[in-house]
Structure formats: structure tokens, C-alpha cells
Motif scaffolding. Structure first.
Motif, PDB file in Angstrom:
ATOM      1  N   SER A  15       1.339  -1.353   0.092  1.00  0.00           N
ATOM      2  CA  SER A  15      -0.315  -0.319  -0.267  1.00  0.00           C
ATOM      3  C   SER A  15       0.742   1.165  -0.366  1.00  0.00           C
ATOM      4  CB  SER A  15      -0.870   0.158   1.061  1.00  0.00           C
ATOM      5  OG  SER A  15      -0.820  -0.142   2.221  1.00  0.00           O
ATOM      6  N   ARG A  16       2.132   1.252  -0.396  1.00  0.00           N
ATOM      7  CA  ARG A  16       2.972   2.500  -0.073  1.00  0.00           C
ATOM      8  C   ARG A  16       3.195   2.641  -1.998  1.00  0.00           C
ATOM      9  NH1 ARG A  16       7.243  -2.019   0.413  1.00  0.00           N
ATOM     10  NH2 ARG A  16       8.569  -2.302  -0.898  1.00  0.00           N
ATOM     11  N   ASP A  22       8.308  15.504  -9.515  1.00  0.00           N
ATOM     12  CA  ASP A  22       8.505  16.660  -9.587  1.00  0.00           C
ATOM     13  C   ASP A  22       7.490  17.154  -9.040  1.00  0.00           C
ATOM     14  OD1 ASP A  22      10.885  16.757  -9.592  1.00  0.00           O
ATOM     15  OD2 ASP A  22      11.293  16.954 -11.522  1.00  0.00           O
ATOM     16  N   VAL A  23       6.720  16.812  -9.817  1.00  0.00           N
ATOM     17  CA  VAL A  23       5.173  17.963 -10.134  1.00  0.00           C
ATOM     18  C   VAL A  23       4.300  17.849  -8.418  1.00  0.00           C
ATOM     19  CG1 VAL A  23       5.342  18.676 -11.863  1.00  0.00           C
ATOM     20  CG2 VAL A  23       4.328  16.990 -11.693  1.00  0.00           C
ATOM     21  N   GLY A  24       4.620  16.099  -8.295  1.00  0.00           N
ATOM     22  CA  GLY A  24       4.044  14.689  -6.838  1.00  0.00           C
ATOM     23  C   GLY A  24       2.850  14.005  -7.133  1.00  0.00           C
ATOM     24  N   GLU A  25       3.020  13.458  -8.387  1.00  0.00           N
ATOM     25  CA  GLU A  25       2.309  13.048  -8.677  1.00  0.00           C
ATOM     26  C   GLU A  25       2.948  11.124  -8.762  1.00  0.00           C
ATOM     27  OE1 GLU A  25       1.355  12.568 -12.845  1.00  0.00           O
ATOM     28  OE2 GLU A  25       0.688  14.250 -13.036  1.00  0.00           O
ATOM     29  N   LYS A  26       2.361  11.181  -7.512  1.00  0.00           N
ATOM     30  CA  LYS A  26       2.616   9.494  -6.676  1.00  0.00           C
ATOM     31  C   LYS A  26       2.267   8.318  -7.786  1.00  0.00           C
ATOM     32  CE  LYS A  26       0.841  11.333  -2.656  1.00  0.00           C
ATOM     33  NZ  LYS A  26       0.790  10.624  -1.443  1.00  0.00           N
ATOM     34  N   SER A  27       3.546   7.122  -7.646  1.00  0.00           N
ATOM     35  CA  SER A  27       3.845   6.040  -8.168  1.00  0.00           C
ATOM     36  C   SER A  27       3.443   5.316  -7.871  1.00  0.00           C
ATOM     37  CB  SER A  27       4.465   5.688  -9.594  1.00  0.00           C
ATOM     38  OG  SER A  27       5.068   7.544 -10.459  1.00  0.00           O
ATOM     39  N   VAL A  28       3.203   3.917  -8.097  1.00  0.00           N
ATOM     40  CA  VAL A  28       2.996   2.695  -7.267  1.00  0.00           C
ATOM     41  C   VAL A  28       3.436   1.374  -7.953  1.00  0.00           C
ATOM     42  CG1 VAL A  28       0.959   3.673  -5.889  1.00  0.00           C
ATOM     43  CG2 VAL A  28       0.536   1.918  -7.886  1.00  0.00           C
ATOM     44  N   ARG A  29       4.065   0.552  -7.257  1.00  0.00           N
ATOM     45  CA  ARG A  29       4.451  -1.191  -7.891  1.00  0.00           C
ATOM     46  C   ARG A  29       3.563  -2.126  -7.864  1.00  0.00           C
ATOM     47  NH1 ARG A  29       9.203  -2.626 -10.435  1.00  0.00           N
ATOM     48  NH2 ARG A  29       9.164  -4.734  -9.838  1.00  0.00           N
ATOM     49  N   ASP A  39       5.468  -3.390 -12.706  1.00  0.00           N
ATOM     50  CA  ASP A  39       5.951  -2.239 -13.328  1.00  0.00           C
ATOM     51  C   ASP A  39       6.002  -1.233 -12.342  1.00  0.00           C
ATOM     52  OD1 ASP A  39       6.088  -0.142 -15.883  1.00  0.00           O
ATOM     53  OD2 ASP A  39       4.396  -1.171 -16.335  1.00  0.00           O
ATOM     54  N   THR A  40       6.086   0.122 -12.957  1.00  0.00           N
ATOM     55  CA  THR A  40       5.268   1.099 -10.847  1.00  0.00           C
ATOM     56  C   THR A  40       4.973   1.931 -12.006  1.00  0.00           C
ATOM     57  OG1 THR A  40       7.683   0.871 -10.920  1.00  0.00           O
ATOM     58  CG2 THR A  40       6.962   3.419 -10.566  1.00  0.00           C
ATOM     59  N   VAL A  41       3.555   2.553 -11.927  1.00  0.00           N
ATOM     60  CA  VAL A  41       2.375   3.008 -12.714  1.00  0.00           C
ATOM     61  C   VAL A  41       2.203   4.392 -11.844  1.00  0.00           C
ATOM     62  CG1 VAL A  41       2.183   1.344 -14.333  1.00  0.00           C
ATOM     63  CG2 VAL A  41       0.468   2.210 -12.096  1.00  0.00           C
ATOM     64  N   LYS A  42       1.885   5.072 -12.724  1.00  0.00           N
ATOM     65  CA  LYS A  42       1.247   6.570 -11.684  1.00  0.00           C
ATOM     66  C   LYS A  42       0.262   6.199 -11.290  1.00  0.00           C
ATOM     67  CE  LYS A  42       3.922   9.417 -13.136  1.00  0.00           C
ATOM     68  NZ  LYS A  42       5.772  10.204 -12.760  1.00  0.00           N
TER      69      LYS A  42
END
Length: 160
Positions: A15-16, A22-29, A39-42
Motif C-alpha cells: 500500500s505504499r 517533481d509535480v507531486g504525482e505518486k507512482s506505485v508498484r 511495473d511502476t505506474v502513476k
């Protein structure tokens, strides 16, 4: 999650958030449930899948980990050894444990020869992994029910 104009079944790993740009968009595994890849996706590209579809559409890949072994750090060649041992082979995966997220820990066996070969043990014997629990000495499933690669090739080429 969406990729291009297509949607794929994915499971978020934990859940992390793994990174923030740089613009604060988070990506998750994520784990691709139909391809068996990570994969890592927004985070904003993910959507919850309705339970109806989860019940009706089977996943085409199953996440598995080798049981009772742990990769050794800073040892080169382990991935290549593993890929050579499993690619285009008849394998048996004996499930040792299943976690709550559905992933499994397995003992993996190559059944192409008269004596099944333990992939887990091979990694340990070739110094690519450490044994963390006792490994089985032999496969208790009869590999003779699985076709040899020669028989499979012959039957596949004789189909009309």
C-alpha cells in the motif's frame, strides 16, 4: 490500470507509494495479473475493478516465489542460471504456502529427465542462493505424466 487505450488487470504491491515526481504525482508498484510482470505506474492511472469481473475473469499469470531459498546479494549469474533452468522446460511447481494476496511459495522442479531436478536446490548448489529452510530431497509427484519436450514437439508438429 490503463496503458495507452487498453486496460490491464494489475494488483498493487503493498500500500505504499514507491516514488513521487517533481509535480507531486505518486507512482506505485504493480503486478500484471495477466502477464506475470512488475511495473511502476502513476497512481492516477489505476482504477478499482468491479468484483463481478474479478469473479468472472481468471488471471492468466500467478505470482510465485521460490520457497526455502533466498538470493545471495552481489552474486552475478543467478538470474541467467534461473532463466536457463526454466525457459522452454516442463516444470512442476509444488506449492508450499499461499499468502493472503494470492502469491505462492513453491519448490520448482524440472521434469524433462528421468530424475526430476530441483531448481531451488540448483540455485543453492551453484552458490546463487542460500538455503533458509530444508529443501525436499525428491519430487513426490510422478513426472512421467508430463510429456517430454521431444514428445510435445512431435505431437505439436503432427497436428493439422
Amino acid at each position: 490500470g490503463e496503458f495507452g487505450k487498453q486496460w490491464y488487470q494489475r494488483r498493487v504491491r503493498g500500500s505504499r507509494v514507491v516514488e513521487t515526481d517533481d509535480v507531486g504525482e505518486k507512482s506505485v508498484r504493480v503486478f500484471h495479473l495477466d502477464f506475470g510482470t512488475f511495473d511502476t505506474v502513476k497512481e492516477n492511472r489505476l482504477r478499482l475493478m468491479h468484483q463481478k469481473f474479478l469473479d468472472e475473469i481468471p488471471f492468466l499469470a500467478q505470482e510465485m516465489f521460490l520457497a526455502d531459498v533466498q538470493p545471495l546479494q552481489d552474486v552475478e549469474g543467478g538470474k541467467e542460471y534461473f532463466m536457463e533452468a526454466i525457459t522452454d522446460r516442463w516444470l512442476v511447481a509444488k506449492v508450499v504456502d499461499r499468502s493472503r494476496d494470492g502469491s505462492m511459495r513453491v519448490h520448482l522442479w524440472n521434469c524433462e529427465s528421468e530424475m526430476p531436478f530441483s531448481i531451488n536446490r540448483g540455485l543453492v548448489e551453484n552458490n546463487f542462493a542460500a538455503q533458509v529452510h530444508e529443501l525436499p530431497g525428491e519430487l513426490t509427484t510422478d513426472c512421467s505424466v508430463y510429456p517430454s519436450s521431444t514428445n510435445y514437439t512431435q505431437s505439436a508438429t503432427s497436428r493439422n
